[in-house]
Design a protein around this motif. Sequence first.
Motif, short mmCIF file in Angstrom:
data_model
loop_
_atom_site.label_atom_id
_atom_site.label_comp_id
_atom_site.label_asym_id
_atom_site.label_seq_id
_atom_site.Cartn_x
_atom_site.Cartn_y
_atom_site.Cartn_z
N LYS A 160 -5.15 4.78 3.13
CA LYS A 160 -5.87 3.72 3.84
C LYS A 160 -7.36 3.74 3.51
O LYS A 160 -7.98 2.70 3.29
CB LYS A 160 -5.69 3.87 5.35
CG LYS A 160 -4.32 3.54 5.85
CD LYS A 160 -4.25 3.73 7.35
CE LYS A 160 -2.83 3.48 7.84
NZ LYS A 160 -2.75 3.64 9.30
N GLU A 161 -7.94 4.93 3.49
CA GLU A 161 -9.37 5.07 3.23
C GLU A 161 -9.75 4.52 1.85
O GLU A 161 -10.79 3.89 1.68
CB GLU A 161 -9.81 6.54 3.33
CG GLU A 161 -9.71 7.11 4.72
CD GLU A 161 -8.29 7.55 5.12
OE1 GLU A 161 -7.36 7.50 4.29
OE2 GLU A 161 -8.12 7.91 6.30
N ASP A 162 -8.88 4.76 0.86
CA ASP A 162 -9.15 4.27 -0.49
C ASP A 162 -9.01 2.76 -0.56
O ASP A 162 -9.78 2.09 -1.26
CB ASP A 162 -8.20 4.92 -1.50
CG ASP A 162 -8.42 6.42 -1.62
OD1 ASP A 162 -9.55 6.88 -1.39
OD2 ASP A 162 -7.44 7.13 -1.95
N ARG A 219 0.84 -1.21 0.00
CA ARG A 219 0.00 0.00 0.00
C ARG A 219 0.87 1.25 0.00
O ARG A 219 0.63 2.18 -0.77
CB ARG A 219 -0.93 0.01 1.22
CG ARG A 219 -1.82 1.26 1.28
CD ARG A 219 -2.68 1.29 2.52
NE ARG A 219 -1.93 1.28 3.76
CZ ARG A 219 -1.31 2.35 4.26
NH1 ARG A 219 -1.30 3.50 3.61
NH2 ARG A 219 -0.67 2.26 5.41
N GLU A 220 1.89 1.27 0.83
CA GLU A 220 2.77 2.44 0.91
C GLU A 220 3.57 2.61 -0.38
O GLU A 220 3.76 3.73 -0.85
CB GLU A 220 3.69 2.32 2.12
CG GLU A 220 2.95 2.49 3.43
CD GLU A 220 3.82 2.28 4.65
OE1 GLU A 220 4.93 1.71 4.53
OE2 GLU A 220 3.38 2.68 5.75
N CYS A 256 -13.59 -2.91 4.59
CA CYS A 256 -13.41 -2.95 6.04
C CYS A 256 -13.23 -1.52 6.53
O CYS A 256 -13.15 -0.59 5.74
CB CYS A 256 -12.19 -3.81 6.42
SG CYS A 256 -10.61 -3.18 5.80
N THR A 257 -13.14 -1.36 7.84
CA THR A 257 -12.92 -0.02 8.39
C THR A 257 -11.42 0.29 8.39
O THR A 257 -10.59 -0.61 8.30
CB THR A 257 -13.43 0.07 9.84
OG1 THR A 257 -12.64 -0.81 10.65
CG2 THR A 257 -14.90 -0.29 9.95
N VAL A 258 -11.10 1.56 8.49
CA VAL A 258 -9.69 1.97 8.59
C VAL A 258 -9.07 1.36 9.84
O VAL A 258 -7.92 0.93 9.81
CB VAL A 258 -9.57 3.51 8.59
CG1 VAL A 258 -8.14 3.95 8.87
CG2 VAL A 258 -10.05 4.10 7.27
N GLU A 259 -9.84 1.31 10.92
CA GLU A 259 -9.33 0.72 12.16
C GLU A 259 -8.98 -0.75 11.97
O GLU A 259 -7.96 -1.24 12.46
CB GLU A 259 -10.36 0.89 13.29
CG GLU A 259 -10.57 2.31 13.73
CD GLU A 259 -11.46 3.15 12.80
OE1 GLU A 259 -12.15 2.58 11.92
OE2 GLU A 259 -11.45 4.38 12.94
#
Length: 89
Positions: free
Chosen positions: A44-46, A37-38, A52-55
């Motif tokens: 994260k939101e995308d 991802r990085e 799922c949730t960001v958490e």
Amino acid sequence: SKKEKRKKKVKKQKGESGIYPPEKMKRELGKLLKGVREEQKIEKEDLCSGLCTVEELDRIEAGEDPEVELILLQALFERAGTSLRRFLQ
């Protein structure tokens, strides 16, 4: 490349049998997901939108959610532009 190094690291950590216990495998895959991802510069939101949730993503990436479903990991890796299968071979 960074991806190849990560793949080698996972293979190295598999041990003699070449098989992870499922919980340990999921923890490692979560950490690999964060790296992908990085590297792809995905927020994260995308990445987690509708999945799922960001958490929950935070827990997965930190390796703190060994109960995560493999189908969710697969969907997250695909959205990040790679295949979960690449890291399981």
